[in-house]
Motif scaffolding. Structure first.
Motif, PDB file in Angstrom:
ATOM      1  N   LEU A 177       0.819  -1.203   0.000  1.00  0.00           N
ATOM      2  CA  LEU A 177       0.000   0.000   0.000  1.00  0.00           C
ATOM      3  C   LEU A 177       0.855   1.256   0.000  1.00  0.00           C
ATOM      4  N   ARG A 178       1.937   1.255   0.803  1.00  0.00           N
ATOM      5  CA  ARG A 178       2.849   2.401   0.795  1.00  0.00           C
ATOM      6  C   ARG A 178       3.489   2.570  -0.581  1.00  0.00           C
ATOM      7  N   ARG A 179       3.889   1.444  -1.190  1.00  0.00           N
ATOM      8  CA  ARG A 179       4.498   1.499  -2.510  1.00  0.00           C
ATOM      9  C   ARG A 179       3.496   1.993  -3.554  1.00  0.00           C
ATOM     10  N   PHE A 180       2.258   1.571  -3.461  1.00  0.00           N
ATOM     11  CA  PHE A 180       1.215   1.995  -4.394  1.00  0.00           C
ATOM     12  C   PHE A 180       1.019   3.507  -4.321  1.00  0.00           C
ATOM     13  N   ARG A 181       0.938   4.035  -3.096  1.00  0.00           N
ATOM     14  CA  ARG A 181       0.760   5.484  -2.936  1.00  0.00           C
ATOM     15  C   ARG A 181       1.961   6.244  -3.472  1.00  0.00           C
ATOM     16  N   LEU A 182       3.164   5.717  -3.200  1.00  0.00           N
ATOM     17  CA  LEU A 182       4.376   6.386  -3.668  1.00  0.00           C
ATOM     18  C   LEU A 182       4.467   6.364  -5.190  1.00  0.00           C
ATOM     19  N   HIS A 183       4.084   5.247  -5.796  1.00  0.00           N
ATOM     20  CA  HIS A 183       4.167   5.093  -7.250  1.00  0.00           C
ATOM     21  C   HIS A 183       3.270   6.104  -7.969  1.00  0.00           C
ATOM     22  N   HIS A 184       2.131   6.422  -7.345  1.00  0.00           N
ATOM     23  CA  HIS A 184       1.150   7.294  -8.002  1.00  0.00           C
ATOM     24  C   HIS A 184       1.108   8.700  -7.412  1.00  0.00           C
ATOM     25  N   ARG A 185       2.084   9.065  -6.615  1.00  0.00           N
ATOM     26  CA  ARG A 185       1.984  10.355  -5.917  1.00  0.00           C
ATOM     27  C   ARG A 185       2.002  11.540  -6.868  1.00  0.00           C
ATOM     28  N   ARG A 186       2.516  11.368  -8.090  1.00  0.00           N
ATOM     29  CA  ARG A 186       2.561  12.481  -9.046  1.00  0.00           C
ATOM     30  C   ARG A 186       1.365  12.496  -9.988  1.00  0.00           C
ATOM     31  N   ASN A 187       0.511  11.488  -9.916  1.00  0.00           N
ATOM     32  CA  ASN A 187      -0.686  11.496 -10.772  1.00  0.00           C
ATOM     33  C   ASN A 187      -1.931  11.093  -9.986  1.00  0.00           C
ATOM     34  N   PRO A 188      -2.159  11.708  -8.820  1.00  0.00           N
ATOM     35  CA  PRO A 188      -3.332  11.318  -8.026  1.00  0.00           C
ATOM     36  C   PRO A 188      -4.611  11.893  -8.621  1.00  0.00           C
ATOM     37  N   PRO A 189      -5.741  11.254  -8.360  1.00  0.00           N
ATOM     38  CA  PRO A 189      -7.021  11.810  -8.816  1.00  0.00           C
ATOM     39  C   PRO A 189      -7.446  12.979  -7.927  1.00  0.00           C
ATOM     40  N   LEU A 190      -8.330  13.795  -8.476  1.00  0.00           N
ATOM     41  CA  LEU A 190      -8.964  14.853  -7.692  1.00  0.00           C
ATOM     42  C   LEU A 190     -10.130  14.216  -6.938  1.00  0.00           C
ATOM     43  N   LEU A 191      -9.897  13.905  -5.662  1.00  0.00           N
ATOM     44  CA  LEU A 191     -10.895  13.186  -4.872  1.00  0.00           C
ATOM     45  C   LEU A 191     -12.110  14.050  -4.561  1.00  0.00           C
ATOM     46  N   GLY A 192     -11.894  15.351  -4.433  1.00  0.00           N
ATOM     47  CA  GLY A 192     -12.989  16.248  -4.082  1.00  0.00           C
ATOM     48  C   GLY A 192     -12.454  17.577  -3.607  1.00  0.00           C
ATOM     49  N   CYS A 193     -13.283  18.290  -2.866  1.00  0.00           N
ATOM     50  CA  CYS A 193     -12.912  19.606  -2.324  1.00  0.00           C
ATOM     51  C   CYS A 193     -13.333  19.693  -0.869  1.00  0.00           C
ATOM     52  N   PHE A 194     -12.506  20.333  -0.075  1.00  0.00           N
ATOM     53  CA  PHE A 194     -12.938  20.753   1.253  1.00  0.00           C
ATOM     54  C   PHE A 194     -13.578  22.125   1.089  1.00  0.00           C
ATOM     55  N   VAL A 195     -14.804  22.267   1.588  1.00  0.00           N
ATOM     56  CA  VAL A 195     -15.585  23.481   1.387  1.00  0.00           C
ATOM     57  C   VAL A 195     -15.768  24.179   2.732  1.00  0.00           C
ATOM     58  N   GLN A 196     -15.434  25.457   2.754  1.00  0.00           N
ATOM     59  CA  GLN A 196     -15.567  26.265   3.964  1.00  0.00           C
ATOM     60  C   GLN A 196     -16.559  27.376   3.698  1.00  0.00           C
ATOM     61  N   GLY A 197     -17.628  27.416   4.503  1.00  0.00           N
ATOM     62  CA  GLY A 197     -18.654  28.433   4.328  1.00  0.00           C
ATOM     63  C   GLY A 197     -19.245  28.825   5.656  1.00  0.00           C
ATOM     64  N   ILE A 198     -20.558  28.950   5.681  1.00  0.00           N
ATOM     65  CA  ILE A 198     -21.220  29.353   6.923  1.00  0.00           C
ATOM     66  C   ILE A 198     -21.294  28.206   7.919  1.00  0.00           C
ATOM     67  N   SER A 199     -21.152  26.977   7.455  1.00  0.00           N
ATOM     68  CA  SER A 199     -21.146  25.799   8.330  1.00  0.00           C
ATOM     69  C   SER A 199     -19.715  25.305   8.467  1.00  0.00           C
ATOM     70  N   PRO A 200     -19.457  24.350   9.375  1.00  0.00           N
ATOM     71  CA  PRO A 200     -18.100  23.817   9.504  1.00  0.00           C
ATOM     72  C   PRO A 200     -17.577  23.252   8.187  1.00  0.00           C
ATOM     73  N   VAL A 201     -16.264  23.207   8.057  1.00  0.00           N
ATOM     74  CA  VAL A 201     -15.635  22.693   6.843  1.00  0.00           C
ATOM     75  C   VAL A 201     -16.069  21.252   6.617  1.00  0.00           C
ATOM     76  N   HIS A 202     -16.418  20.937   5.370  1.00  0.00           N
ATOM     77  CA  HIS A 202     -16.815  19.571   5.052  1.00  0.00           C
ATOM     78  C   HIS A 202     -16.216  19.175   3.708  1.00  0.00           C
ATOM     79  N   PHE A 203     -16.122  17.875   3.490  1.00  0.00           N
ATOM     80  CA  PHE A 203     -15.567  17.338   2.255  1.00  0.00           C
ATOM     81  C   PHE A 203     -16.675  17.071   1.262  1.00  0.00           C
ATOM     82  N   GLU A 204     -16.483  17.560   0.019  1.00  0.00           N
ATOM     83  CA  GLU A 204     -17.434  17.311  -1.066  1.00  0.00           C
ATOM     84  C   GLU A 204     -16.756  16.409  -2.095  1.00  0.00           C
ATOM     85  N   PRO A 205     -17.143  15.126  -2.178  1.00  0.00           N
ATOM     86  CA  PRO A 205     -16.530  14.243  -3.169  1.00  0.00           C
ATOM     87  C   PRO A 205     -16.929  14.643  -4.584  1.00  0.00           C
ATOM     88  N   THR A 206     -16.026  14.429  -5.535  1.00  0.00           N
ATOM     89  CA  THR A 206     -16.292  14.828  -6.916  1.00  0.00           C
ATOM     90  C   THR A 206     -16.171  13.668  -7.909  1.00  0.00           C
TER      91      THR A 206
END
Length: 377
Positions: free
Chosen positions: A34-63
């Motif tokens: 698993l460590r090797r897998f993450r290291l192998h792909h560290r330069r081409n990771p997917p955009l998993l989502g965004c952390f959104v900060q607004g009037i409510s606490p910060v939350h993760f929005e998957p994309t």
């Protein structure tokens, strides 16, 4: 393992491989793999989502679409108290947060949950101006990281200062500084916090506002600061900007006013003189098939996802990622009118099911559970 490590770095890849046979199950649930897998792909990771900060606490929005869509609850924000922190940005699967009441920095790994608290070194003004910074992982060593802190000098506000923290040594480097251009001595020039740092090559960039609008560059190799003028007059109240990686590489600058986008590139001529060159102009309403007369609010640049080389844009019909070299785009999120002034922090990373619990039977169980989750069983 040589084959499996080259599976796409998508959240569903390893859970699916896990169910193929007992031999594959043993490989993909091993902590070393698993460590090797993450290291192998560290330069081409997917955009998993965004952390959104607004009037409510910060939350993760998957994309990502199913079966790679990471559940929102997988990345709970580590701070409950609002108005006690400023998010400085995400890079290489890490988030940098300024805890201004404690005068500390928090380096947080949303995937593993690891946290590192750092004291802000002396020499920075954090009363009249706000500090900013960037986090990055050391090349080839996933568990080591650096933090680059920038801001106004605590002694001379007309100077920008920077210092680098290394997790290897556990100490901050000596301050480096550069003079900030000034037309009016009564107006400070400072880092613009609505644009997080952008890394292009071996340099980090921030936008400067106040007395002077420009770009602050920190060169990681030379450990030096410099200031670059921008090619257009910028009013951050009426337009959006970001530094990008230009077409063919190098420093680029994106300027959005109303529905018109200008893409500029910093070029050096044969005499060694560097200047901005307008590369392309894009009509967003035509590109995204919007009727500009229907929208009461103009599009806004939310951020730049470096590894995917895409710009995130808020529009009244949704949040899009746009690749300005190819002019390809995709709608990521639905849009709500009041969301236009929320802060979005693109999060790119290689998400494996172990999430820090390691390999062995527990890692195998996590992979199996995630396979069921992603397949909709």
């Amino acid at each position: 393992s040589e084959i499996l490590v080259r599976l796409p770095p998508l959240p569903s890849s390893l859970p699916r491989a896990f169910l193929v046979c007992e031999r594959w199950r043993g490989i993909v649930s091993d902590a070393r793999f698993l460590r090797r897998f993450r290291l192998h792909h560290r330069r081409n990771p997917p955009l998993l989502g965004c952390f959104v900060q607004g009037i409510s606490p910060v939350h993760f929005e998957p994309t990502l679409d199913a079966p790679n869509r990471v559940p929102q609850a997988r990345f709970p924000f580590p701070i409950d108290a609002v108005h006690t922190y400023v998010i400085l940005g995400c890079r290489h699967g890490l988030m940098l947060i300024f805890l201004w009441r404690r005068n500390q920095l928090l380096v947080w790994d949303p995937i593993t949950g690891d946290r590192h608290h750092l004291d802000v070194p002396p020499g920075f003004d954090n009363e009249e101006t706000m500090i900013s910074g960037a986090v990055l992982r050391a090349a080839g060593v996933p568990h080591r990281f650096q933090v680059v802190l920038v801001g106004n000098s605590g002694i001379h506000h007309s100077q920008a200062v920077a210092s680098v923290y290394s997790s290897d040594t556990g100490v901050w480097s000596n301050l480096v500084s550069t003079l900030l251009p000034a037309n009016d001595p009564d107006v400070l020039t400072m880092v613009y916090h609505d644009m997080c740092s952008v890394m292009v090559g071996n340099s980090l960039y921030w936008f400067l506002i106040g007395n002077f609008c420009g770009i602050l560059e920190f060169n990681l190799d030379r450990q030096s600061l410099s200031v670059i003028h921008v090619p257009v007059d910028v009013d951050v109240n009426t337009c959006s900007i970001t530094v990008i990686r230009a077409e063919g590489g190098g420093l680029g600058f994106l300027f959005l006013s109303d529905y018109c986008v200008q893409a500029w590139k910093w070029k050096t001529d044969c005499d060694g003189v560097a200047s901005w060159v307008l590369e392309r102009t894009v009509a967003l309403d035509k590109l995204l098939s919007m009727n500009s007369e229907e929208g009461s609010q103009s599009p806004r640049i939310l951020g730049f996802a470096e590894d995917n080389n895409v710009v995130l844009l808020w529009t009244f019909i949704g949040v899009f990622k746009v690749q300005f070299e190819s002019l390809q785009f995709k709608k990521l999120l639905e849009s709500y009118r009041f969301y236009c002034w929320f802060h979005y922090y693109p999060f790119e990373g290689v998400y494996t099911a172990d999430g820090g619990i390691g390999g062995g039977p527990y890692g195998a169980k996590a992979l199996h559970n995630m396979c069921l989750l992603y397949s909709g069983c």
